[in-house]
Design a protein around this motif. Structure first.
Motif, PDB file in Angstrom:
ATOM      1  N   UNK A 104      66.251 -88.361  96.361  1.00  0.00           N
ATOM      2  CA  UNK A 104      66.077 -87.677  95.093  1.00  0.00           C
ATOM      3  C   UNK A 104      64.756 -88.029  94.437  1.00  0.00           C
ATOM      4  N   UNK A 105      64.730 -87.948  93.109  1.00  0.00           N
ATOM      5  CA  UNK A 105      63.504 -88.237  92.375  1.00  0.00           C
ATOM      6  C   UNK A 105      62.869 -86.984  91.822  1.00  0.00           C
ATOM      7  N   UNK A 106      61.557 -87.031  91.584  1.00  0.00           N
ATOM      8  CA  UNK A 106      60.841 -85.895  91.003  1.00  0.00           C
ATOM      9  C   UNK A 106      59.512 -85.617  91.698  1.00  0.00           C
ATOM     10  N   UNK A 107      59.281 -86.220  92.842  1.00  0.00           N
ATOM     11  CA  UNK A 107      57.994 -86.089  93.523  1.00  0.00           C
ATOM     12  C   UNK A 107      58.211 -85.467  94.900  1.00  0.00           C
ATOM     13  N   UNK A 108      57.746 -84.231  95.067  1.00  0.00           N
ATOM     14  CA  UNK A 108      57.981 -83.500  96.319  1.00  0.00           C
ATOM     15  C   UNK A 108      57.326 -84.183  97.514  1.00  0.00           C
ATOM     16  N   UNK A 109      56.067 -84.581  97.364  1.00  0.00           N
ATOM     17  CA  UNK A 109      55.347 -85.173  98.499  1.00  0.00           C
ATOM     18  C   UNK A 109      55.911 -86.544  98.860  1.00  0.00           C
ATOM     19  N   UNK A 110      56.282 -87.327  97.846  1.00  0.00           N
ATOM     20  CA  UNK A 110      56.888 -88.629  98.116  1.00  0.00           C
ATOM     21  C   UNK A 110      58.225 -88.458  98.827  1.00  0.00           C
ATOM     22  N   UNK A 111      59.012 -87.475  98.408  1.00  0.00           N
ATOM     23  CA  UNK A 111      60.306 -87.224  99.053  1.00  0.00           C
ATOM     24  C   UNK A 111      60.125 -86.868 100.531  1.00  0.00           C
TER      25      UNK A 111
END
Length: 339
Positions: A104-111
């Motif tokens: 989860x989270x809010x960062x597409x590239x990190x995910x």
């Protein structure tokens, strides 16, 4: 000396009986193993890069069939490998089909980086499945493009290949993922920013490097800029922050080319004026522009995420799911919705 025929027959017969016995033992063992695996508790480890795990996604996971959902908060890329290996080595290899990770989270590239790290951490036969869907953005983006594609096809008898798609709110996770998905379908995608081009550059670069697609960054802060963008677009996707009016009805009516608009914002005012919550192809007032609303998108998003979560439970081979897989699922669901 040649083998006595009766001895050869005796040996062959014993060999065949041994093979049959071994096969029977192997089948019996496999059946017991499968039965044991089916009884194993489905466990989902929720890796959140934020200080909390989204209640929405926790509820989705439980309703999809995961009996145990364990939140791990403030997780970074550097933690992913260790967490995944703790999860796989603590259970028998056959329980890998009952073990999964949600990123989860809010960062597409990190995910996406964490998903790749999860994949590289597997040590067959110790495996698990993983789904990246930060903030529900990947399944939302997939649902938006799938709904738009279906409405656009019904309106024009064409696919999105070659269509010009403008994405407002492209610096957000939903907007970025939607832009890449549309580009992968062959659309010419313009990503729009009201804050200058600098925030778009890393996303444009990532789209090219990771997915081999070109996104064109454009400025859309002024009304004059928006008018030009809408005038040359076949499709407009709005994934801007909730409660912000991005495009007006007047700007839409001025376009002679625009065929479909979609808005994921369900909080008044709508991102695109005139779009209603449940629109799925309704034409906007005084136009021939078909509309796709946030709750129509939300319906497909919900079903897509639920389906992907269910797919991970009992998967015969480890699944590593991102927004491209979400789009495949959303596409089928949108097609069914249109029938």
């Amino acid at each position: 000396m040649p083998m006595d025929e009766s001895l050869r027959i005796k040996i062959d017969t014993e060999d065949r009986l041994f093979d049959l016995e071994s096969e029977s033992i192997g089948t019996e063992k496999s059946a017991k193993q499968n039965k044991r695996t089916k009884k194993a508790t489905p466990i989902l480890h929720f890796l959140s890069t934020q200080s909390f795990a989204s209640p929405f996604d926790v509820n989705m996971a439980v309703d999809a069939g995961f009996t145990v959902v364990v939140p791990h908060t403030n997780v970074g890329l550097e933690h992913t490998r260790g967490l995944v290996q703790d999860a796989i080595f603590s259970r028998p290899p056959e329980f890998g089909s009952r073990t999964a990770v949600f990123i989860g989270g809010k960062d597409a590239l990190l995910a996406l980086d964490m998903l790749e790290a999860a994949k590289s951490a597997l040590v067959p036969p110790f495996t698990l499945s993983a789904l990246a869907d930060p903030g529900g953005s990947f399944t939302t983006a997939a649902a938006m493009v799938a709904c738009v594609e279906e409405v656009y096809r019904n309106k024009t008898a064409k696919s999105l290949k070659g269509a010009t798609v403008a994405v407002f709110g492209a610096t957000g996770v939903v907007g970025f993922a939607a832009a890449v998905i549309a580009a992968l379908q062959g659309a010419k995608v313009e990503v729009v920013s009201h804050m200058g081009l600098a925030p778009l550059r890393p996303l444009v670069r990532a789209a090219k490097e990771r997915f081999g697609v070109n996104l064109v960054p454009v400025l859309g802060g002024r009304d004059a800029d928006k008018a030009k963008i809408v005038a040359r677009a076949d499709v407009v996707l709005c994934a801007a922050a909730a409660g912000i009016r991005v495009l007006t009805a007047k700007q839409l009516r001025a376009s002679k080319r625009l065929k479909v608009v979609a808005d994921v914002n369900a909080v008044p005012p709508s991102g695109i004026e005139g779009v209603e919550l449940f629109d799925f192809g309704r034409e906007l007032e005084k136009t021939a522009i078909a509309s796709v609303g946030p709750l129509a998108i939300g319906d497909i998003k919900y079903k897509t995420q639920a389906a992907l979560l269910r797919r991970m439970i009992g998967a015969k081979a480890p699944l590593m799911l991102d927004f491209t897989h979400a789009f495949e699922m959303a596409r089928r669901l949108a097609w069914q919705k249109a029938r």
